[in-house]
Scaffold this motif. Structure first.
Motif, mmCIF file in Angstrom:
data_model
loop_
_atom_site.group_PDB
_atom_site.id
_atom_site.type_symbol
_atom_site.label_atom_id
_atom_site.label_comp_id
_atom_site.label_asym_id
_atom_site.label_seq_id
_atom_site.Cartn_x
_atom_site.Cartn_y
_atom_site.Cartn_z
ATOM 1 N N ARG A 1 0.819 -1.222 0.000
ATOM 2 C CA ARG A 1 0.000 0.000 0.000
ATOM 3 C C ARG A 1 0.851 1.270 0.000
ATOM 4 N N THR A 2 1.992 1.222 0.674
ATOM 5 C CA THR A 2 2.835 2.418 0.750
ATOM 6 C C THR A 2 3.850 2.518 -0.389
ATOM 7 N N ALA A 3 4.016 1.444 -1.166
ATOM 8 C CA ALA A 3 5.022 1.451 -2.230
ATOM 9 C C ALA A 3 4.820 2.575 -3.243
ATOM 10 N N PRO A 4 3.570 2.879 -3.692
ATOM 11 C CA PRO A 4 3.415 3.992 -4.644
ATOM 12 C C PRO A 4 3.944 5.322 -4.100
ATOM 13 N N LEU A 5 3.657 5.620 -2.830
ATOM 14 C CA LEU A 5 4.157 6.868 -2.246
ATOM 15 C C LEU A 5 5.680 6.841 -2.142
ATOM 16 N N ILE A 6 6.241 5.725 -1.705
ATOM 17 C CA ILE A 6 7.694 5.619 -1.540
ATOM 18 C C ILE A 6 8.397 5.726 -2.886
ATOM 19 N N SER B 1 10.376 -4.461 -3.960
ATOM 20 C CA SER B 1 10.588 -5.910 -3.970
ATOM 21 C C SER B 1 9.469 -6.629 -3.216
ATOM 22 N N VAL B 2 9.087 -6.103 -2.059
ATOM 23 C CA VAL B 2 7.998 -6.733 -1.306
ATOM 24 C C VAL B 2 6.696 -6.671 -2.102
ATOM 25 N N ALA B 3 6.408 -5.507 -2.695
ATOM 26 C CA ALA B 3 5.155 -5.347 -3.437
ATOM 27 C C ALA B 3 5.099 -6.275 -4.651
ATOM 28 N N LEU B 4 6.184 -6.327 -5.434
ATOM 29 C CA LEU B 4 6.170 -7.156 -6.642
ATOM 30 C C LEU B 4 6.262 -8.638 -6.302
ATOM 31 N N HIS B 5 7.070 -8.977 -5.309
ATOM 32 C CA HIS B 5 7.117 -10.385 -4.888
ATOM 33 C C HIS B 5 5.807 -10.797 -4.216
ATOM 34 N N GLY B 6 5.159 -9.853 -3.535
ATOM 35 C CA GLY B 6 3.845 -10.138 -2.978
ATOM 36 C C GLY B 6 2.825 -10.393 -4.079
ATOM 37 N N ARG B 7 2.942 -9.646 -5.169
ATOM 38 C CA ARG B 7 2.057 -9.900 -6.312
ATOM 39 C C ARG B 7 2.353 -11.267 -6.930
ATOM 40 N N LEU B 8 3.634 -11.648 -6.953
ATOM 41 C CA LEU B 8 4.007 -12.994 -7.396
ATOM 42 C C LEU B 8 3.328 -14.046 -6.520
ATOM 43 N N TYR B 9 3.380 -13.818 -5.223
ATOM 44 C CA TYR B 9 2.758 -14.765 -4.287
ATOM 45 C C TYR B 9 1.256 -14.873 -4.557
ATOM 46 N N ASP B 10 0.609 -13.748 -4.818
ATOM 47 C CA ASP B 10 -0.827 -13.765 -5.093
ATOM 48 C C ASP B 10 -1.152 -14.507 -6.384
ATOM 49 N N LEU B 11 -0.193 -14.540 -7.316
ATOM 50 C CA LEU B 11 -0.403 -15.219 -8.605
ATOM 51 C C LEU B 11 0.149 -16.640 -8.607
ATOM 52 N N ARG B 12 0.530 -17.143 -7.438
ATOM 53 C CA ARG B 12 1.125 -18.481 -7.373
ATOM 54 C C ARG B 12 0.107 -19.530 -7.814
ATOM 55 N N PRO B 13 0.590 -20.616 -8.389
ATOM 56 C CA PRO B 13 -0.321 -21.675 -8.818
ATOM 57 C C PRO B 13 -0.593 -22.665 -7.696
ATOM 58 N N ASP B 14 -1.361 -23.680 -8.009
ATOM 59 C CA ASP B 14 -1.587 -24.774 -7.081
ATOM 60 C C ASP B 14 -0.250 -25.434 -6.736
ATOM 61 N N PRO B 15 -0.098 -25.971 -5.508
ATOM 62 C CA PRO B 15 1.175 -26.602 -5.135
ATOM 63 C C PRO B 15 1.662 -27.681 -6.094
ATOM 64 N N LEU C 1 14.531 0.807 -14.580
ATOM 65 C CA LEU C 1 13.932 -0.267 -13.793
ATOM 66 C C LEU C 1 12.949 0.276 -12.755
ATOM 67 N N VAL C 2 13.220 1.470 -12.222
ATOM 68 C CA VAL C 2 12.272 2.084 -11.292
ATOM 69 C C VAL C 2 10.946 2.362 -12.007
ATOM 70 N N LEU C 3 11.018 2.859 -13.240
ATOM 71 C CA LEU C 3 9.790 3.117 -14.011
ATOM 72 C C LEU C 3 9.060 1.813 -14.332
ATOM 73 N N MET C 4 9.824 0.770 -14.664
ATOM 74 C CA MET C 4 9.193 -0.536 -14.920
ATOM 75 C C MET C 4 8.504 -1.052 -13.664
ATOM 76 N N ALA C 5 9.140 -0.848 -12.518
ATOM 77 C CA ALA C 5 8.520 -1.270 -11.262
ATOM 78 C C ALA C 5 7.220 -0.503 -11.015
ATOM 79 N N ALA C 6 7.228 0.808 -11.311
ATOM 80 C CA ALA C 6 6.020 1.611 -11.129
ATOM 81 C C ALA C 6 4.879 1.100 -12.009
ATOM 82 N N ALA C 7 5.240 0.627 -13.209
ATOM 83 C CA ALA C 7 4.219 0.105 -14.114
ATOM 84 C C ALA C 7 3.640 -1.219 -13.626
ATOM 85 N N LEU C 8 4.375 -1.938 -12.786
ATOM 86 C CA LEU C 8 3.923 -3.246 -12.304
ATOM 87 C C LEU C 8 3.310 -3.187 -10.918
ATOM 88 N N LEU C 9 3.496 -2.077 -10.207
ATOM 89 C CA LEU C 9 2.999 -1.993 -8.831
ATOM 90 C C LEU C 9 1.474 -2.082 -8.768
#
Length: 743
Positions: A283-288, A319-333, A371-379
């Motif tokens: 939630r705070t990543a866009p401001l940071i 890293s937390v925000a994008l890896h957290g999004r990875l976690y949310d998109l994880r597949p079945d075990p 890479l910062v701009l790419m991260a902003a596009a993925l946040l």
């Protein structure tokens, strides 16, 4: 014992196993790099090759974990334990005896050497994280296996941090290898315990594969592509943050450990079973990213710890925000190993882009703001709040708001740029927060968010780069970013490497060959070289390690022989193409050897020189392999029994006098130090030079010839001698200087 207690006990074994495996993985990387340093030299292209080897082995290990997942579980355990035991026959870790392929073939030889030295164990240990999670999921009642990846990355972080803090300062390399081998044996025992814990599962006991009834929906290419991007951007940003900070902001020793450590910790937060921490940073990543991203184009040394802190905070939040999004998109075990295989491929792509491709196509660390701009596009931006929905509920209203916002953003960015020209920090702060607020109100559009962030970067950082290009030129190689600037008000041309001036030359014809910076006539090296004829007679043979602008060439007399050792061909071009004329006008017939000086000197005949000046630092980085006992003995071998070795030890963050003093105490060689205060009016920089020799008589002759008052004995604080087997810069860090920031 209840079923719940048995389950908790079984989970503990899996957590410990995955922690130990990841700890070993990130402990072996710096350990092998430290072993290889004297043999391969400190060239960054060597470490880029090493990085690619590690990334390739990690990707291979994840692929292995994925493909053996198709086997029966019993067969998976049996195969993996057998391979771990077989790889253990290569322990303890030591550099393999792989013959050099010759000059110019290092790009192949270095990977071959590292693969032969550590390949088998690294490959198998790298497979531990996905394998252990896959085996955990064999028990369908055990719960979600993905949070175990958080434990894996905590183990990686512990291994990474423990090396510079615990292993390198206190344990010699040979003992490090033995200790690593012992922990490796523990890992094999733990895997055997895992096999035992799963041996009672019904489908394992019956030699059948686990159920795939809940495999979930098929995984499409769009989802795989998103996994790749979400893994690649933080990986590349971790490396670009390190490069950006150490190149233009704060050349602090061991700074590279912090971004890598934060990158690893981000997985611990993002993949944790409890999601509170991940949600806060998401939630705070866009401001940071808006506030800290303003510094992404900053190229001004002296910005100090503020930029360091904000850049590291931004890296961790992204890293937390994008890896957290990875976690949310994880597949079945059941698709777990495939998921981690794609993640590993994405991490490798991010590292490949930042470590190898970017230095070839960019003349500055432009990959960092990109890479910062790419991260902003993925946040995950979170969409519109209630009040924003009421104001801009329709698509037409949003388009109008977007257009107005872009115009306002461009105008404010111009104000930000203007305030940076006039160094009006109050207006800069006000406009920065105005843009940040505007960006956050545009969260309904990733396009608007990225554009406004780009305008903030340009407004805040463009002036530095425009000044650099208008005053001179930039060159980037694997060894760093070099800037040539002509200061017309002073009549001086300046060579800067990262945050450190590496040479100056007056542009006027009268004094263009006058020595400057650390090499003035009253510096330690200036006193030695200007009295070379008095010390050794006519025709003295002199070696210089580190060409820089070529300033030391101006001390050459017509009958003297000068030989320069320079690791970077880009630096040599400055002297051969007329950018700096010291070498061309003072020593045109001197020989320049391209390569790591220690390796070149070891391969050359003994006693070929009489004086050797060692000045090979990169920005404020310390080339440990050039200051060890073995390295200094190589210098002594090159100059012979009565030769002199002058070593430059000026450094903002590391006290190197105790290092040289420890060597003199251990070896019995005599030596003295010269501290020169410099004279900025003549472009002379304060410097510290240590001169050593195996001959007490020659040191006495130096003192008599140049004046005893110019020198003093080295202070000995009882430090340990640096050797190829044992050295650490941590005890010698000037913490007060570091906390004040780069000046």
């Amino acid at each position: 014992m209840t079923l719940e207690k048995q389950s908790d006990r079984g989970r503990v074994i899996f957590v410990i196993t995955i922690l130990v495996g990841s700890f070993l993985l990130f402990l072996v990387q710096p350990m092998v790099a430290r072993m290889a340093l004297p043999r391969l030299g400190g060239a960054p292209n060597v470490w880029n090759s090493a990085l690619l080897v590690y990334q390739a082995l990690l990707l291979g290990g994840y692929a292995y974990a994925h493909f053996i997942g198709r086997m029966l579980p019993r067969h998976q355990f049996a195969l993996h334990i057998a391979l771990l035991a077989l790889a253990g026959l290569t322990l303890p870790i030591a550099l393999a005896d792989v013959r050099s392929l010759g000059q110019g073939w290092e790009v192949l030889w270095v990977p071959l050497l590292l693969l032969a030295s550590v390949g088998p164990v690294f490959f198998l240990v790298s497979a531990q994280a996905p394998l252990v999670q896959r085996w955990y999921a064999l028990d369908e009642s055990a719960g979600d296996p993905y949070p175990l990846y958080a434990a894996s990355n905590f183990g990686s972080f512990a291994g990474l941090i423990s090396y510079p803090l615990l292993f390198e300062p206190f344990v010699p390399l040979r003992q490090q290898a033995v200790l690593w081998s012992a922990i490796y044996v523990v890992l094999i025992v733990l895997v055997c315990l895992l096999m035992r814990s799963r041996s009672r599962l019904p489908h394992l006991a019956k030699q059948t594969a686990p159920s795939t009834a809940n495999a979930g929906t098929p995984i499409g290419p769009e989802r795989v592509g998103m996994w790749l991007l979400l893994a690649a951007v933080p990986s590349g940003l971790m490396l670009s943050t390190t490069t950006h900070l150490t190149t233009d902001i704060f050349a602090m020793p061991l700074l590279w450990v912090i971004p890598l450590g934060l990158y690893l910790l981000s997985f611990t937060a993002a993949f944790a079973e409890r999601r509170a921490t991940a949600r806060v940073f998401t939630r705070t990543a866009p401001l940071i990213i808006v506030l800290a991203g303003a510094m992404a184009m900053t190229g001004k040394a002296g910005s100090g710890l503020l930029v360091v802190f904000t850049s590291l905070l931004m890296l961790f939040s992204i890293s937390v925000a994008l890896h957290g999004r990875l976690y949310d998109l994880r597949p079945d075990p059941s698709r777990l190993t495939f998921f981690y295989l794609i993640m590993s491929a994405g991490g490798a792509l991010g590292g490949l882009f930042t470590a190898l491709i970017a230095p070839l196509i960019f003349d500055w660390v432009w990959e960092h703001p990109l890479l910062v701009l790419m991260a902003a596009a993925l946040l995950p931006l979170g969409g519109l709040s209630d009040w924003q929905q009421r104001i801009a509920g329709s698509e037409k209203t949003r388009l109008r708001a977007l257009a107005v916002g872009m115009v306002i953003a461009a105008a404010v960015a111009c104000g930000l740029f203007y305030s940076s020209i006039n160094e009006n920090w109050l207006w800069t702060t006000v406009t920065l927060f105005m843009l940040a607020g505007l960006a956050l109100t545009m969260k309904f559009s990733h396009f608007a968010f990225v554009v406004i962030l780009a305008l903030i970067m340009v407004g805040r950082g463009a002036l530095t780069h425009l000044s650099a290009y208008s005053l001179g030129e930039r060159t980037r190689s694997y060894f760093g970013v070099y800037t040539i600037a002509d200061r017309e008000q002073d009549g001086i041309r300046v060579l800067t490497h990262g945050t450190t001036v590496h040479g100056r030359q007056f542009l006027g014809p009268k004094d263009r060959l006058e020595p400057t910076t650390y090499y003035g006539e009253h510096s330690g090296v200036g006193l030695v070289l200007s009295h070379a004829d008095a010390l050794y007679g006519s025709g003295a043979r002199i070696g210089i390690v580190g060409l820089g602008a070529g300033t030391l060439a101006c001390y050459r007399q017509p009958d003297q022989v000068y030989r320069f050792y320079e690791i970077d061909p880009a630096v040599l071009e400055y002297s051969t193409e007329g950018v700096f004329t010291f070498l061309e006008e003072c020593a045109p017939d001197s020989q320049t050897v391209i390569g790591d000086a220690r390796l070149e000197l070891e391969a050359e005949p003994a006693g070929q020189l009489e004086i050797l000046a060692v000045d090979a630092f990169s920005s404020d980085a310390i080339p440990l392999h050039l200051l060890t006992k073995e390295a200094i003995e190589t210098y002594g071998r090159s100059v012979g029994p009565d030769g002199l070795v002058a070593i430059h030890i000026s450094n903002r963050f590391i006290a190197l006098e105790p290092v040289l003093s420890a060597f003199l105490r251990d070896s019995g060689w005599p030596g003295v130090i010269r501290i020169d205060q410099g004279d900025e009016s003549r472009s002379l920089t304060a410097s510290a030079w240590v001169v050593i020799s195996r001959s007490e008589q020659k040191i006495e002759e130096l003192l008599e010839t140049t004046g005893r008052d110019e020198w003093r004995a080295l202070n000995d604080n009882g430090s340990a001698v640096w050797t190829d087997n044992f050295s650490s810069a941590i005890p010698h860090i000037r913490w007060q200087t570091m906390l004040r920031g780069s000046q």
